[in-house]
Design a protein around this motif. Structure first.
Motif, PDB file in Angstrom:
ATOM      1  N   MET A   1       9.466 -14.530  -6.049  1.00 34.87           N
ATOM      2  CA  MET A   1       9.187 -14.525  -4.627  1.00 34.87           C
ATOM      3  C   MET A   1       9.348 -13.101  -4.090  1.00 34.87           C
ATOM      4  O   MET A   1      10.329 -12.425  -4.370  1.00 34.87           O
ATOM      5  CB  MET A   1      10.143 -15.485  -3.911  1.00 34.87           C
ATOM      6  N   THR A   2       8.388 -12.659  -3.309  1.00 35.17           N
ATOM      7  CA  THR A   2       8.417 -11.315  -2.762  1.00 35.17           C
ATOM      8  C   THR A   2       9.113 -11.319  -1.411  1.00 35.17           C
ATOM      9  O   THR A   2       8.869 -12.177  -0.569  1.00 35.17           O
ATOM     10  CB  THR A   2       6.972 -10.790  -2.599  1.00 35.17           C
ATOM     11  N   THR A   3       9.952 -10.326  -1.183  1.00 38.81           N
ATOM     12  CA  THR A   3      10.653 -10.221   0.098  1.00 38.81           C
ATOM     13  C   THR A   3       9.707  -9.651   1.148  1.00 38.81           C
ATOM     14  O   THR A   3       8.654  -9.097   0.831  1.00 38.81           O
ATOM     15  CB  THR A   3      11.874  -9.290  -0.038  1.00 38.81           C
ATOM     16  N   LYS A   4      10.124  -9.750   2.431  1.00 41.92           N
ATOM     17  CA  LYS A   4       9.319  -9.182   3.511  1.00 41.92           C
ATOM     18  C   LYS A   4       9.176  -7.680   3.336  1.00 41.92           C
ATOM     19  O   LYS A   4       8.107  -7.121   3.539  1.00 41.92           O
ATOM     20  CB  LYS A   4       9.951  -9.492   4.871  1.00 41.92           C
ATOM     21  N   ALA A   5      10.271  -7.023   2.955  1.00 42.25           N
ATOM     22  CA  ALA A   5      10.220  -5.575   2.739  1.00 42.25           C
ATOM     23  C   ALA A   5       9.256  -5.232   1.610  1.00 42.25           C
ATOM     24  O   ALA A   5       8.499  -4.261   1.698  1.00 42.25           O
ATOM     25  CB  ALA A   5      11.615  -5.033   2.440  1.00 42.25           C
ATOM     26  N   GLY A   6       9.260  -6.035   0.563  1.00 43.59           N
ATOM     27  CA  GLY A   6       8.342  -5.828  -0.548  1.00 43.59           C
ATOM     28  C   GLY A   6       6.899  -6.003  -0.134  1.00 43.59           C
ATOM     29  O   GLY A   6       6.020  -5.247  -0.541  1.00 43.59           O
ATOM     30  N   LYS A   7       6.643  -7.013   0.693  1.00 46.02           N
ATOM     31  CA  LYS A   7       5.289  -7.247   1.188  1.00 46.02           C
ATOM     32  C   LYS A   7       4.828  -6.101   2.070  1.00 46.02           C
ATOM     33  O   LYS A   7       3.676  -5.670   1.995  1.00 46.02           O
ATOM     34  CB  LYS A   7       5.225  -8.567   1.964  1.00 46.02           C
ATOM     35  N   ARG A   8       5.742  -5.591   2.922  1.00 47.54           N
ATOM     36  CA  ARG A   8       5.385  -4.454   3.778  1.00 47.54           C
ATOM     37  C   ARG A   8       5.080  -3.224   2.935  1.00 47.54           C
ATOM     38  O   ARG A   8       4.136  -2.495   3.208  1.00 47.54           O
ATOM     39  CB  ARG A   8       6.504  -4.150   4.777  1.00 47.54           C
ATOM     40  N   ALA A   9       5.874  -2.992   1.907  1.00 43.90           N
ATOM     41  CA  ALA A   9       5.649  -1.841   1.033  1.00 43.90           C
ATOM     42  C   ALA A   9       4.301  -1.958   0.328  1.00 43.90           C
ATOM     43  O   ALA A   9       3.554  -0.979   0.217  1.00 43.90           O
ATOM     44  CB  ALA A   9       6.778  -1.719   0.015  1.00 43.90           C
ATOM     45  N   GLN A  10       3.967  -3.166  -0.144  1.00 44.85           N
ATOM     46  CA  GLN A  10       2.682  -3.392  -0.805  1.00 44.85           C
ATOM     47  C   GLN A  10       1.526  -3.202   0.176  1.00 44.85           C
ATOM     48  O   GLN A  10       0.523  -2.574  -0.148  1.00 44.85           O
ATOM     49  CB  GLN A  10       2.635  -4.799  -1.411  1.00 44.85           C
ATOM     50  N   ALA A  11       1.687  -3.727   1.393  1.00 47.80           N
ATOM     51  CA  ALA A  11       0.635  -3.599   2.400  1.00 47.80           C
ATOM     52  C   ALA A  11       0.425  -2.138   2.777  1.00 47.80           C
ATOM     53  O   ALA A  11      -0.706  -1.707   3.000  1.00 47.80           O
ATOM     54  CB  ALA A  11       0.979  -4.419   3.633  1.00 47.80           C
ATOM     55  N   LYS A  12       1.509  -1.367   2.838  1.00 44.87           N
ATOM     56  CA  LYS A  12       1.401   0.038   3.196  1.00 44.87           C
ATOM     57  C   LYS A  12       0.516   0.785   2.213  1.00 44.87           C
ATOM     58  O   LYS A  12      -0.286   1.630   2.594  1.00 44.87           O
ATOM     59  CB  LYS A  12       2.795   0.673   3.253  1.00 44.87           C
ATOM     60  N   VAL A  13       0.639   0.473   0.958  1.00 47.13           N
ATOM     61  CA  VAL A  13      -0.190   1.097  -0.070  1.00 47.13           C
ATOM     62  C   VAL A  13      -1.651   0.735   0.160  1.00 47.13           C
ATOM     63  O   VAL A  13      -2.550   1.527  -0.102  1.00 47.13           O
ATOM     64  CB  VAL A  13       0.266   0.644  -1.475  1.00 47.13           C
ATOM     65  N   GLU A  14      -1.892  -0.446   0.685  1.00 49.05           N
ATOM     66  CA  GLU A  14      -3.249  -0.958   0.833  1.00 49.05           C
ATOM     67  C   GLU A  14      -3.879  -0.679   2.197  1.00 49.05           C
ATOM     68  O   GLU A  14      -5.009  -1.068   2.418  1.00 49.05           O
ATOM     69  CB  GLU A  14      -3.243  -2.459   0.558  1.00 49.05           C
ATOM     70  N   TYR A  15      -3.171  -0.027   3.142  1.00 47.85           N
ATOM     71  CA  TYR A  15      -3.758   0.248   4.447  1.00 47.85           C
ATOM     72  C   TYR A  15      -4.966   1.158   4.291  1.00 47.85           C
ATOM     73  O   TYR A  15      -4.899   2.212   3.675  1.00 47.85           O
ATOM     74  CB  TYR A  15      -2.757   0.923   5.388  1.00 47.85           C
ATOM     75  N   ASP A  16      -6.085   0.712   4.820  1.00 45.20           N
ATOM     76  CA  ASP A  16      -7.308   1.492   4.799  1.00 45.20           C
ATOM     77  C   ASP A  16      -8.109   1.096   6.039  1.00 45.20           C
ATOM     78  O   ASP A  16      -8.715   0.026   6.079  1.00 45.20           O
ATOM     79  CB  ASP A  16      -8.100   1.223   3.517  1.00 45.20           C
ATOM     80  N   ALA A  17      -8.103   1.949   7.042  1.00 45.09           N
ATOM     81  CA  ALA A  17      -8.726   1.632   8.323  1.00 45.09           C
ATOM     82  C   ALA A  17     -10.231   1.394   8.223  1.00 45.09           C
ATOM     83  O   ALA A  17     -10.828   0.836   9.134  1.00 45.09           O
ATOM     84  CB  ALA A  17      -8.443   2.741   9.327  1.00 45.09           C
TER      85      ALA A  17
END
Length: 143
Positions: A1-17
């Protein structure tokens, strides 16, 4: 199970406007608004209107902002301030005086964006003559 912090870190890598589903697009919508830019400049201490003049950031009351931002409606100013507070760009401080005193001030995050907003405002002010001239030339050729 991924933590909220882990999900935020993963999403940050994937941010592409450039991607339609990227949440940074919502932030770009917010910060590209003229009232946001002007509020950031005002709270950042650039309300003198002089290009290149830099003052220290300062807390301002709602009424000060409303007077400074010619043409902003009460509803738009309130909505914009609430949105900036929600995004962590400014803080709203209520002081229990008679009447109650409410002030707004940039956070560190807001101050970092203020530097970008100040540049946009200064660019717009210093290049407006060129833009107006270009518009006139374009419109004359279109008729």
């Amino acid at each position: 199970m991924t933590t909220k912090a882990g999900k935020r870190a993963q999403a940050k890598v994937e941010y592409d406007a450039f991607l339609a589903v990227c949440p940074s697009r919502q932030l770009l919508d917010r910060i590209s608004d003229k009232w946001v830019v002007l509020i950031l400049c005002a709270l950042g201490g650039d309300a003198s209107g002089q290009s290149g003049t830099s003052h220290a950031p300062k807390a301002m009351r709602y009424s000060e902002l409303a007077r400074l931002l010619a043409g902003v409606s009460q509803k738009m100013l309130t909505q914009t301030l609430r949105a900036l507070e929600r995004d962590g760009l400014l803080t709203r401080t209520v002081t229990p005086t008679v009447p109650v005193t409410v002030t707004y001030e940039l956070t560190d995050l807001g101050l970092s964006l203020h530097h970008v907003a100040r540049g946009l405002r200064q660019w717009a002010q210093s290049h407006m003559d060129q833009v107006l001239s270009s518009r006139e030339e374009h419109d004359a050729g279109a008729s």
